[in-house]
Design a protein around this motif. Sequence first.
Motif, PDB file in Angstrom:
ATOM      1  N   THR A   1       0.848  -1.197   0.000  1.00  0.00           N
ATOM      2  CA  THR A   1       0.000   0.000   0.000  1.00  0.00           C
ATOM      3  C   THR A   1       0.878   1.239   0.000  1.00  0.00           C
ATOM      4  N   TRP A   2       0.290   2.384  -0.356  1.00  0.00           N
ATOM      5  CA  TRP A   2       1.069   3.627  -0.312  1.00  0.00           C
ATOM      6  C   TRP A   2       1.496   3.928   1.123  1.00  0.00           C
ATOM      7  N   GLN A   3       0.656   3.528   2.107  1.00  0.00           N
ATOM      8  CA  GLN A   3       0.999   3.822   3.511  1.00  0.00           C
ATOM      9  C   GLN A   3       2.300   3.122   3.914  1.00  0.00           C
ATOM     10  N   ILE A   4       2.387   1.813   3.641  1.00  0.00           N
ATOM     11  CA  ILE A   4       3.590   1.057   4.011  1.00  0.00           C
ATOM     12  C   ILE A   4       4.798   1.557   3.218  1.00  0.00           C
ATOM     13  N   ARG A   5       4.598   1.802   1.943  1.00  0.00           N
ATOM     14  CA  ARG A   5       5.719   2.224   1.095  1.00  0.00           C
ATOM     15  C   ARG A   5       6.228   3.617   1.494  1.00  0.00           C
ATOM     16  N   LEU A   6       5.299   4.543   1.795  1.00  0.00           N
ATOM     17  CA  LEU A   6       5.730   5.877   2.237  1.00  0.00           C
ATOM     18  C   LEU A   6       6.403   5.792   3.605  1.00  0.00           C
ATOM     19  N   ARG A   7       5.934   4.862   4.439  1.00  0.00           N
ATOM     20  CA  ARG A   7       6.577   4.680   5.752  1.00  0.00           C
ATOM     21  C   ARG A   7       8.022   4.205   5.585  1.00  0.00           C
TER      22      ARG A   7
ATOM     23  N   LEU B   1      12.415  15.006   6.202  1.00  0.00           N
ATOM     24  CA  LEU B   1      11.680  14.113   7.107  1.00  0.00           C
ATOM     25  C   LEU B   1      10.378  14.760   7.585  1.00  0.00           C
ATOM     26  N   LYS B   2      10.433  16.039   7.929  1.00  0.00           N
ATOM     27  CA  LYS B   2       9.234  16.752   8.403  1.00  0.00           C
ATOM     28  C   LYS B   2       8.154  16.770   7.327  1.00  0.00           C
ATOM     29  N   VAL B   3       8.559  17.001   6.063  1.00  0.00           N
ATOM     30  CA  VAL B   3       7.587  17.023   4.962  1.00  0.00           C
ATOM     31  C   VAL B   3       6.982  15.630   4.765  1.00  0.00           C
ATOM     32  N   TYR B   4       7.825  14.590   4.777  1.00  0.00           N
ATOM     33  CA  TYR B   4       7.324  13.221   4.599  1.00  0.00           C
ATOM     34  C   TYR B   4       6.290  12.879   5.670  1.00  0.00           C
ATOM     35  N   LYS B   5       6.602  13.214   6.928  1.00  0.00           N
ATOM     36  CA  LYS B   5       5.674  12.892   8.028  1.00  0.00           C
ATOM     37  C   LYS B   5       4.377  13.680   7.890  1.00  0.00           C
ATOM     38  N   SER B   6       4.487  14.930   7.469  1.00  0.00           N
ATOM     39  CA  SER B   6       3.312  15.777   7.303  1.00  0.00           C
ATOM     40  C   SER B   6       2.418  15.250   6.172  1.00  0.00           C
ATOM     41  N   VAL B   7       3.039  14.851   5.056  1.00  0.00           N
ATOM     42  CA  VAL B   7       2.277  14.298   3.925  1.00  0.00           C
ATOM     43  C   VAL B   7       1.577  13.005   4.348  1.00  0.00           C
ATOM     44  N   TYR B   8       2.303  12.155   5.064  1.00  0.00           N
ATOM     45  CA  TYR B   8       1.715  10.889   5.519  1.00  0.00           C
ATOM     46  C   TYR B   8       0.480  11.153   6.393  1.00  0.00           C
ATOM     47  N   SER B   9       0.619  12.013   7.400  1.00  0.00           N
ATOM     48  CA  SER B   9      -0.503  12.207   8.332  1.00  0.00           C
ATOM     49  C   SER B   9      -1.680  12.899   7.641  1.00  0.00           C
ATOM     50  N   SER B  10      -1.408  13.869   6.741  1.00  0.00           N
ATOM     51  CA  SER B  10      -2.536  14.544   6.080  1.00  0.00           C
ATOM     52  C   SER B  10      -3.245  13.596   5.113  1.00  0.00           C
ATOM     53  N   MET B  11      -2.491  12.737   4.434  1.00  0.00           N
ATOM     54  CA  MET B  11      -3.134  11.777   3.511  1.00  0.00           C
ATOM     55  C   MET B  11      -3.928  10.722   4.264  1.00  0.00           C
ATOM     56  N   VAL B  12      -3.441  10.291   5.428  1.00  0.00           N
ATOM     57  CA  VAL B  12      -4.184   9.324   6.248  1.00  0.00           C
ATOM     58  C   VAL B  12      -5.504   9.954   6.698  1.00  0.00           C
ATOM     59  N   GLN B  13      -5.442  11.211   7.136  1.00  0.00           N
ATOM     60  CA  GLN B  13      -6.672  11.908   7.568  1.00  0.00           C
ATOM     61  C   GLN B  13      -7.645  12.049   6.401  1.00  0.00           C
ATOM     62  N   ASP B  14      -7.140  12.453   5.231  1.00  0.00           N
ATOM     63  CA  ASP B  14      -7.999  12.597   4.052  1.00  0.00           C
ATOM     64  C   ASP B  14      -8.642  11.263   3.680  1.00  0.00           C
ATOM     65  N   ASN B  15      -7.852  10.194   3.836  1.00  0.00           N
ATOM     66  CA  ASN B  15      -8.351   8.850   3.536  1.00  0.00           C
ATOM     67  C   ASN B  15      -9.533   8.497   4.412  1.00  0.00           C
ATOM     68  N   PHE B  16      -9.390   8.764   5.732  1.00  0.00           N
ATOM     69  CA  PHE B  16     -10.480   8.477   6.672  1.00  0.00           C
ATOM     70  C   PHE B  16     -11.697   9.335   6.331  1.00  0.00           C
ATOM     71  N   GLY B  17     -11.463  10.614   6.008  1.00  0.00           N
ATOM     72  CA  GLY B  17     -12.564  11.512   5.661  1.00  0.00           C
ATOM     73  C   GLY B  17     -13.311  11.018   4.453  1.00  0.00           C
ATOM     74  N   PHE B  18     -12.572  10.527   3.460  1.00  0.00           N
ATOM     75  CA  PHE B  18     -13.171  10.014   2.225  1.00  0.00           C
ATOM     76  C   PHE B  18     -14.054   8.805   2.516  1.00  0.00           C
ATOM     77  N   ARG B  19     -13.541   7.917   3.411  1.00  0.00           N
ATOM     78  CA  ARG B  19     -14.329   6.715   3.728  1.00  0.00           C
ATOM     79  C   ARG B  19     -15.598   7.072   4.509  1.00  0.00           C
ATOM     80  N   ASP B  20     -15.489   8.120   5.347  1.00  0.00           N
ATOM     81  CA  ASP B  20     -16.674   8.530   6.113  1.00  0.00           C
ATOM     82  C   ASP B  20     -17.794   9.010   5.180  1.00  0.00           C
TER      83      ASP B  20
END
Length: 318
Positions: A142-148, A297-316
């Motif tokens: 998944t993009w989550q594991i790969r970005l991690r 590193l700060k940008v990568y972490k920020s992109v990860y957390s914002s995309m995870v939040q957007d993902n949850f919002g989309f599913r809601d």
Amino acid sequence: MQSTMGRRSGSSVVSHSIPVMGCVPQHFKISTMKNCTPWLQCSQINSEVRKLKMIGQGAVKKVYLAEWRGQKVALSKLASMDYLEDFAHGLSMLQALQGPQVVQLVGSCLEDQTLVTEHHPLGSLLNLDVVLAQEQHQQHNTWQIRLRLATDYVSILHYLHNSPAGRRVMCDSNSLEKTLSQFLLTNDFHLVVNDLDALPEVDSSRGSFVKCGHRELTGDFVAPEQLWPFRDSRKPFSDNLMPEYDEKTDIWKIPDVTWFLMGKVPGGDLVHFHLFQIHEECKKEDPKLRPSALDVLKVYKSVYSSMVQDNFGFRDML
């Protein structure tokens, strides 16, 4: 891979390591072990570590799968006396840099040119796509594991650039394949750096910079400052005239490594879109204009957390 070392000699580096797996320095705890154990010495390695089969070979080391008291370990032996200095440097770096992002040292015997580390059965990062194609690991593709994993990579660079043993540069990184081979994939899909044989030190306050080896480097993967500056005038390469450089060579390579790590998964294009600007900055010709590993590193972490939040919002919304 030989490198021009910093002024601090490899064997004199003192360990100020943070505890690994809750162990005090110079101890290890791997796999199913309940207690921390002091690093194995020559006599214990010779009598208790049983070699099973060869699992890898480079210029510096031959690596064997081995067993110690029922635990699988990796036993590395010097492949050629020509590389004794590199082997000793790699061992001293392993000792000095022990921490969560570095492969665990189990023991060493410099007089026999042997070291023992934790075994990670998924192998090096070169195997990533093969591993993720296997049925038991497909749910991790998944993009989550790969970005991690990409975030782990940048985090390791940040650690090496600000390490207990000074500002260290990853010199065994003259191609994508060589760079990927320096990292191991853990069973829980994180990264640890494994090969520390070519980690020269930069100390700008002392005017101490590095060169990765003594031969001419070529290709698009290495940073521009690592290329022979007089190639257009057809002047033959001379190591003595080749300028030195610093850790910003590692930053130049980040976008190419991340491009490989992201693969072709749903959501990957969006990750590349969000990382486009920071990757543009990593590719600045002038190394001084490139960001630090921490900035990336700060940008990568920020992109990860914002995309995870957007993902949850989309599913809601569904």
